[in-house]
Design a protein around this motif. Structure first.
Motif, mmCIF file in Angstrom:
data_model
loop_
_atom_site.group_PDB
_atom_site.id
_atom_site.type_symbol
_atom_site.label_atom_id
_atom_site.label_comp_id
_atom_site.label_asym_id
_atom_site.label_seq_id
_atom_site.Cartn_x
_atom_site.Cartn_y
_atom_site.Cartn_z
ATOM 1 N N CYS A 17 9.268 -18.742 2.102
ATOM 2 C CA CYS A 17 8.738 -18.540 3.451
ATOM 3 C C CYS A 17 9.855 -18.827 4.462
ATOM 4 C CB CYS A 17 7.556 -19.483 3.723
ATOM 5 S SG CYS A 17 6.195 -19.242 2.548
ATOM 6 N N VAL A 18 10.113 -17.867 5.355
ATOM 7 C CA VAL A 18 11.201 -17.985 6.329
ATOM 8 C C VAL A 18 10.596 -17.856 7.726
ATOM 9 C CG1 VAL A 18 13.417 -17.050 7.084
ATOM 10 C CG2 VAL A 18 12.785 -16.933 4.646
ATOM 11 N N ASP A 19 10.792 -18.926 8.534
ATOM 12 C CA ASP A 19 10.274 -18.921 9.912
ATOM 13 C C ASP A 19 11.033 -19.984 10.693
ATOM 14 O OD1 ASP A 19 8.564 -19.282 12.283
ATOM 15 O OD2 ASP A 19 7.162 -18.008 11.150
ATOM 16 N N ASP A 20 11.292 -19.747 11.962
ATOM 17 C CA ASP A 20 12.024 -20.734 12.759
ATOM 18 C C ASP A 20 11.112 -21.810 13.320
ATOM 19 O OD1 ASP A 20 10.737 -18.937 14.413
ATOM 20 O OD2 ASP A 20 12.270 -19.046 15.990
ATOM 21 N N GLU A 21 9.834 -21.719 13.008
ATOM 22 C CA GLU A 21 8.896 -22.749 13.479
ATOM 23 C C GLU A 21 8.478 -23.614 12.290
ATOM 24 O OE1 GLU A 21 5.677 -21.378 15.941
ATOM 25 O OE2 GLU A 21 6.808 -19.558 16.468
ATOM 26 N N PRO A 22 8.841 -24.941 12.312
ATOM 27 C CA PRO A 22 8.535 -25.844 11.179
ATOM 28 C C PRO A 22 7.042 -25.935 10.886
ATOM 29 C CG PRO A 22 10.195 -26.825 12.593
ATOM 30 C CD PRO A 22 9.702 -25.610 13.320
ATOM 31 N N ASN A 23 6.185 -25.925 11.948
ATOM 32 C CA ASN A 23 4.753 -26.066 11.691
ATOM 33 C C ASN A 23 4.190 -24.878 10.930
ATOM 34 O OD1 ASN A 23 5.241 -24.454 14.016
ATOM 35 N ND2 ASN A 23 3.122 -24.732 14.691
ATOM 36 N N ILE A 24 4.761 -23.674 11.177
ATOM 37 C CA ILE A 24 4.326 -22.476 10.422
ATOM 38 C C ILE A 24 4.716 -22.625 8.954
ATOM 39 C CG2 ILE A 24 4.607 -19.988 10.135
ATOM 40 C CD1 ILE A 24 2.999 -20.707 12.584
ATOM 41 N N LEU A 25 5.930 -23.098 8.747
ATOM 42 C CA LEU A 25 6.382 -23.286 7.360
ATOM 43 C C LEU A 25 5.521 -24.303 6.634
ATOM 44 C CD1 LEU A 25 10.279 -23.271 7.804
ATOM 45 C CD2 LEU A 25 8.820 -21.428 6.929
ATOM 46 N N SER A 26 5.166 -25.395 7.340
ATOM 47 C CA SER A 26 4.332 -26.424 6.710
ATOM 48 C C SER A 26 2.970 -25.863 6.341
ATOM 49 C CB SER A 26 4.171 -27.620 7.645
ATOM 50 O OG SER A 26 5.428 -28.220 7.893
ATOM 51 N N ALA A 27 2.413 -25.079 7.230
ATOM 52 C CA ALA A 27 1.094 -24.500 6.958
ATOM 53 C C ALA A 27 1.154 -23.564 5.746
ATOM 54 C CB ALA A 27 0.591 -23.752 8.184
ATOM 55 N N LEU A 28 2.198 -22.734 5.698
ATOM 56 C CA LEU A 28 2.328 -21.812 4.564
ATOM 57 C C LEU A 28 2.574 -22.567 3.254
ATOM 58 C CD1 LEU A 28 4.530 -19.003 6.221
ATOM 59 C CD2 LEU A 28 2.105 -18.855 5.574
ATOM 60 N N ARG A 29 3.369 -23.665 3.338
ATOM 61 C CA ARG A 29 3.635 -24.436 2.130
ATOM 62 C C ARG A 29 2.355 -25.034 1.583
ATOM 63 N NH1 ARG A 29 6.541 -28.073 4.220
ATOM 64 N NH2 ARG A 29 8.586 -27.068 3.970
ATOM 65 N N ARG A 30 1.549 -25.649 2.447
ATOM 66 C CA ARG A 30 0.290 -26.261 1.993
ATOM 67 C C ARG A 30 -0.643 -25.196 1.403
ATOM 68 N NH1 ARG A 30 0.795 -28.881 6.961
ATOM 69 N NH2 ARG A 30 -0.774 -27.479 7.864
ATOM 70 N N LEU A 31 -0.729 -24.047 2.063
ATOM 71 C CA LEU A 31 -1.647 -23.000 1.629
ATOM 72 C C LEU A 31 -1.289 -22.475 0.228
ATOM 73 C CD1 LEU A 31 -3.925 -20.943 2.185
ATOM 74 C CD2 LEU A 31 -2.215 -19.509 3.332
ATOM 75 N N PHE A 32 -0.035 -22.164 0.026
ATOM 76 C CA PHE A 32 0.335 -21.512 -1.246
ATOM 77 C C PHE A 32 0.532 -22.518 -2.375
ATOM 78 C CE2 PHE A 32 1.703 -18.125 1.779
ATOM 79 C CZ PHE A 32 0.785 -17.179 1.364
ATOM 80 N N ARG A 33 0.932 -23.770 -2.043
ATOM 81 C CA ARG A 33 0.982 -24.772 -3.116
ATOM 82 C C ARG A 33 -0.412 -25.046 -3.657
ATOM 83 N NH1 ARG A 33 5.422 -29.315 -1.112
ATOM 84 N NH2 ARG A 33 7.294 -28.113 -1.728
ATOM 85 N N ALA A 34 -1.380 -25.040 -2.745
ATOM 86 C CA ALA A 34 -2.769 -25.256 -3.175
ATOM 87 C C ALA A 34 -3.251 -24.118 -4.071
ATOM 88 C CB ALA A 34 -3.669 -25.396 -1.957
ATOM 89 N N SER A 35 -2.631 -22.963 -3.907
ATOM 90 C CA SER A 35 -3.010 -21.806 -4.736
ATOM 91 C C SER A 35 -2.210 -21.732 -6.031
ATOM 92 C CB SER A 35 -2.801 -20.517 -3.934
ATOM 93 O OG SER A 35 -3.613 -20.511 -2.786
ATOM 94 N N GLY A 36 -1.356 -22.713 -6.297
ATOM 95 C CA GLY A 36 -0.641 -22.779 -7.564
ATOM 96 C C GLY A 36 0.738 -22.160 -7.565
ATOM 97 N N TYR A 37 1.299 -21.853 -6.395
ATOM 98 C CA TYR A 37 2.612 -21.239 -6.330
ATOM 99 C C TYR A 37 3.697 -22.294 -6.111
ATOM 100 C CZ TYR A 37 -0.038 -16.925 -5.665
ATOM 101 O OH TYR A 37 -0.903 -15.890 -5.824
ATOM 102 N N ARG A 38 4.894 -21.957 -6.503
ATOM 103 C CA ARG A 38 6.071 -22.762 -6.143
ATOM 104 C C ARG A 38 6.577 -22.206 -4.822
ATOM 105 N NH1 ARG A 38 11.742 -21.903 -7.873
ATOM 106 N NH2 ARG A 38 12.914 -23.840 -7.529
ATOM 107 N N VAL A 39 6.710 -23.088 -3.799
ATOM 108 C CA VAL A 39 7.010 -22.623 -2.447
ATOM 109 C C VAL A 39 8.344 -23.195 -1.981
ATOM 110 C CG1 VAL A 39 6.226 -22.491 -0.049
ATOM 111 C CG2 VAL A 39 4.546 -22.512 -1.928
ATOM 112 N N LEU A 40 9.246 -22.279 -1.546
ATOM 113 C CA LEU A 40 10.510 -22.645 -0.925
ATOM 114 C C LEU A 40 10.451 -22.230 0.544
ATOM 115 C CD1 LEU A 40 12.942 -21.293 -3.705
ATOM 116 C CD2 LEU A 40 12.023 -23.611 -3.477
#
Length: 441
Positions: A17-40
């Motif tokens: 996930c690539v975004d210049d806003e840290p809060n967007i990245l955090s939201a995407l990380r939580r969402l996809f980790r919960a779905s079983g993905y490895r998130v960078l």
């Protein structure tokens, strides 16, 4: 944003996930980790490219509006360097032109607008990864098919080469077997001819008598269109037609048939049975044995030993009876006087339908009156005129009736010298008949 939902798509898939806003990245990380993905995550396109250099990534989600390198340019770089990585665009404003650039340059799979629905974005990612997995599997299967086709092609070529080699080997073996079989047959007939010459020495016949009978019998068989096996049986039977007389006393052997009476005549009439008995143990000669048994039968049924008549007499025996009598009449073996060839022919024609088969008599007349077989007789040459490669048209027989060489023998320099030496030592010239090939115009 709505709460994250726990949907398992691909347990080992890696997302960037690539975004210049840290809060967007955090939201995407939580969402996809919960779905079983490895998130960078990366806060710029440049950092995203660095991660891609180090890590294998299955899917990239990039924001559109970022400083220095926007999402369209970043995804275009990803497509160029890592075309197998799935690409998705995250945009927070309705800029159709920017989205078109991302689609055209980055060839993105989907674009997602901010704010997103967690359920929708997870489904998009899952479907994208499933599609990528299917494409990878398709590519793997296509590559496997190509490889297997190449292996199959190589195998087919190898099999074709092996089949071709085996075919050549079988052909060579077959040709060798045919040649060996032909040689065996030739040696077999030569052995029969030698045996025939030995019988003639005992039977007091004129030298070459059996071969004359055999040649005439074979010509009649050919004239009657008999098959090759029947013709061969008749030829061999004719060569051995006196084998049953081998135990006769000299007085019986030297007496004409018209002078035999009582016990002597009875003994003479048994020689066909003895001849058949001598040959019966050899399976290859059983056809000839049956012919020899019937050689004294008469077409009208008054012959010996079985008294059969007409077509019940084996055709080979009907032919042999005529051929043997034709030369026996000329040799004085049937009557006290020697009958001329023309006289013997007239006597045979006169006995058509009684002693002889009329069809065999017709074939006999065509041969002796029409000159049948003249070409096969070849040309008579002196021994000094022989050259290597010539083929004998007749058996080469000494004046004493001994067979020196068999018909169809191919002369070589050594054999020609031996023939010339034999003539010198014996003081007699041999009758040498060879086949001369016809000259083409």
């Amino acid at each position: 944003m709505s709460a994250a939902i726990g949907v398992s798509a691909h347990p080992v898939a890696t997302l960037l996930c690539v975004d210049d806003e840290p809060n967007i990245l955090s939201a995407l990380r939580r969402l996809f980790r919960a779905s079983g993905y490895r998130v960078l995550t990366a806060e710029s396109g440049a950092l995203g490219l660095e991660i891609l250099e180090r890590e294998p990534v299955d899917l990239v989600i990039s924001d559109m509006r970022m400083p220095h390198m926007d999402g369209a340019r970043f995804l275009a770089r990803v497509r160029e360097r890592w075309p197998g990585t799935l690409r998705m665009l995250l945009t927070g404003y309705s800029d159709i032109g920017s989205i078109q650039d991302a689609i055209n340059c980055g060839e993105i799979y989907r674009y997602i607008t901010k704010p997103w629905e967690d359920h929708d974005i997870v489904l998009l990612v899952r479907h994208g990864l499933e599609r990528r997995q299917l494409e990878l599997e398709k590519a793997r299967l296509e590559a496997l098919t190509v490889r297997q086709n190449e292996e199959l092609k190589a195998l087919n070529q190898s099999l074709e080469a092996k089949v071709e080699a085996r075919t050549r080997q079988l052909k060579t073996e077959h040709e060798a077997t045919v040649a060996a079989n032909s040689k065996l047959k030739q040696n077999f007939v030569t052995t029969i001819k030698i045996l025939s010459s030995m019988i003639e020495l005992r039977a007091h016949n004129r030298p070459g008598h059996a071969r004359l009978v055999a040649d005439l019998a074979r010509q009649i068989a050919i004239n009657l269109a008999l098959d090759a096996r029947e013709t061969q049986d008749i030829f061999i039977a004719a060569l051995l037609h006196d084998i049953g007389k081998i135990g006769f006393p000299d007085t019986l052997l030297g007496a004409p048939l018209t002078q035999l009476h009582g016990e002597a005549l009875g003994q003479f009439r048994k020689h066909p049975v003895r001849a058949a008995e001598l040959l019966m143990p050899l399976e290859e000669l059983r056809g000839s044995a049956a012919i020899l048994r019937g050689q004294l039968e008469r077409f009208d049924g008054t012959g010996f030993p079985d008294g059969v008549a007409g077509l019940a007499i084996p055709v080979g025996a009907r032919i042999l009876a005529l051929a043997a009598d034709y030369y026996n009449l000329q040799q004085g073996a049937m009557v006290q006087r020697h009958v001329s060839a023309e006289g013997a022919k007239s006597l045979i024609i006169g006995a058509s339908g009684t002693r002889y088969d009329p069809h065999v008599v017709v074939a006999f007349r065509q041969i002796v009156e029409g000159g049948s077989g003249a070409d096969a007789a070849g040309v008579e040459l002196l021994s000094g005129e022989l050259v290597p490669g010539m083929v004998l048209a007749r058996d080469l027989v000494s004046r004493d009736g001994l067979m020196l060489l068999s018909v169809d023998h191919v002369l070589d320099a050594r054999m020609i010298q031996q023939v010339q030496d034999f003539e010198t030592k014996s003081g007699r010239r041999l009758a040498i008949h060879v086949r001369v090939p016809r000259k083409t115009p």
